[in-house]
Design an enzyme around this catalytic site. Structure first.
Site, PDB file in Angstrom:
ATOM      1  N   LYS B  96       0.890  -1.169   0.000  1.00  0.00           N
ATOM      2  CA  LYS B  96       0.000   0.000   0.000  1.00  0.00           C
ATOM      3  C   LYS B  96       0.921   1.210   0.000  1.00  0.00           C
ATOM      4  O   LYS B  96       1.518   1.549   1.031  1.00  0.00           O
ATOM      5  CB  LYS B  96      -0.907   0.002   1.229  1.00  0.00           C
ATOM      6  N   GLY B 157      -8.434   9.550   8.825  1.00  0.00           N
ATOM      7  CA  GLY B 157      -8.886   9.741  10.203  1.00  0.00           C
ATOM      8  C   GLY B 157      -9.917  10.828  10.394  1.00  0.00           C
ATOM      9  O   GLY B 157     -10.334  11.096  11.526  1.00  0.00           O
ATOM     10  N   ALA B 184      -9.469   5.580   3.239  1.00  0.00           N
ATOM     11  CA  ALA B 184      -9.301   6.740   4.130  1.00  0.00           C
ATOM     12  C   ALA B 184     -10.501   7.682   4.143  1.00  0.00           C
ATOM     13  O   ALA B 184     -11.126   7.929   3.112  1.00  0.00           O
ATOM     14  CB  ALA B 184      -8.064   7.553   3.773  1.00  0.00           C
ATOM     15  N   GLY B 185     -10.795   8.185   5.341  1.00  0.00           N
ATOM     16  CA  GLY B 185     -11.821   9.209   5.510  1.00  0.00           C
ATOM     17  C   GLY B 185     -13.212   8.684   5.800  1.00  0.00           C
ATOM     18  O   GLY B 185     -14.143   9.456   5.993  1.00  0.00           O
ATOM     19  N   ASN B 206      -9.802   1.967   8.950  1.00  0.00           N
ATOM     20  CA  ASN B 206      -9.139   1.616  10.202  1.00  0.00           C
ATOM     21  C   ASN B 206      -9.752   2.355  11.385  1.00  0.00           C
ATOM     22  O   ASN B 206     -10.397   1.779  12.259  1.00  0.00           O
ATOM     23  CB  ASN B 206      -7.644   1.921  10.085  1.00  0.00           C
ATOM     24  N   THR B 207      -9.592   3.682  11.380  1.00  0.00           N
ATOM     25  CA  THR B 207      -9.971   4.482  12.541  1.00  0.00           C
ATOM     26  C   THR B 207     -11.443   4.314  12.926  1.00  0.00           C
ATOM     27  O   THR B 207     -11.770   4.232  14.119  1.00  0.00           O
ATOM     28  CB  THR B 207      -9.668   5.977  12.278  1.00  0.00           C
TER      29      THR B 207
END
Lengths: 65, 262
Positions: B96, B157, B184-185, B206-207
């Protein structure tokens, strides 16, 4: 000899990267290495001499996103 | 089935392994998510703490395919060296690819990204680049050898969801055959479902799971949302319209006067 190991200045008598890793207790550890910004394969560590002010990175697996 | 560089997967959720309250929580969240691909990183190893050795033992227990990232790399050179270290460490050609030079937005440096992707593809890496929704950058990345693209939804995040939907729709329409993964986001399962309804192939997050009040249940919520979104896309969504259209048949409505005698 002074080198920069993982961003910190340290003194070492290791003649090459393999000796440095072994001296740190990483002989059988899951690590990867780079010297002066370039990747050094495990099989090349013995043939990679360390010079004064060499910048050494020793990394291991970690959490990531 | 999701196919990435010739490998097939049932789950369309890729899950990050950072920021969980505990290693056990991470394990349970991965299990609940059904994710078959998890992202990991490389960090400096201390001879005293040996943190990475314990983490590797945990990752092996997950039984998932590992996707190492180059998070924190600010230049193509750093990303290339990190990718090579990751390949040796994790035994995979997958990477990645992240090249980021702005701490506030964590926006990909597209110039460095293309440079690194080109070099890594030549050296046999299978590159999954973390990019923006920019079409020109996407074309350059594909030209450099990337067979998967991972545009952001919003800054890492930030939990803002799909900020630039029009551009993401254009990207999907333009790259019909290239697997596209939203990376992401994402903050809520509804964001992930929306991306899947738009025809995106998968979502990497993830977050939103790791920092949830209950990460394990949130992992399950995301898994269901992504599955629902994909099913909806495959089923063919109806087009929105400006005015109402009755769903109940108009013909035969009681009291409706067909012949107005007055």
């Amino acid at each position: 000899m002074q080198i920069l190991l993982n961003g910190k200045r340290v003194a070492t008598e290791a003649r090459n990267l393999d000796e440095l890793c072994e001296g740190l207790g990483f002989a059988d550890a899951k690590i990867a290495t780079a010297v002066n910004g370039s990747f050094v394969a495990a099989s090349d560590r013995k043939q990679t001499p360390l010079a004064e002010a060499a910048e050494v990175e020793i990394v291991a697996p970690r959490q990531g996103g | 089935m999701l196919t990435l560089y010739g490998a097939t997967f049932t789950s369309r959720l890729l899950l990050g392994t950072a920021q969980y309250p505990s290693p056990e929580c991470l394990k349970q969240a991965v299990k609940a998510s059904g994710a078959e691909i998890v992202t990991v990183s490389l960090r400096r190893e201390s001879a005293r703490a040996r943190t990475g050795q314990g983490f590797w033992a945990l990752i092996e227990q997950l039984g998932a395919k590992v996707l190492p990232n180059t998070a924190g790399c600010r230049t193509a050179k750093e990303a290339i060296a990190t990718a090579k270290m990751a390949r040796e460490l994790f035994g995979t050609n997958w990477v990645k690819l992240e090249v980021v030079d702005n701490d506030d937005t964590l926006q990909p440096d597209l110039f460095g990204l293309v440079e690194a992707a080109s070099e890594l593809a030549k050296e046999g890496f299978e590159v999954l680049p973390y990019t923006t929704e920019d079409l020109s950058a996407a074309e350059r990345l594909v030209g450099a050898g990337c067979k998967v693209l991972m545009p952001w939804a919003a800054p890492i995040g930030s939990a803002r969801g799909l900020v630039n939907k029009d551009a993401l729709k254009t990207l999907r329409a333009y790259f019909r055959e290239t697997p596209l993964i939203i990376d992401a986001g994402i903050g809520a399962p509804s964001h992930a479902a929306e991306a899947m309804e738009m025809g995106y192939d998968a979502v990497l997050l993830n977050t939103a799971v790791a920092k949830a009040g209950d990460p394990v249940r949130m992992a399950s919520a995301f898994a269901r949302a992504i599955e629902a979104g994909r099913l909806a896309f495959e089923s063919g969504l109806i087009e929105p319209r400006d005015m109402a259209s009755p769903s109940t048949p108009v013909a035969g409505t009681p009291f409706f006067k067909i012949d107005n005698a007055s």
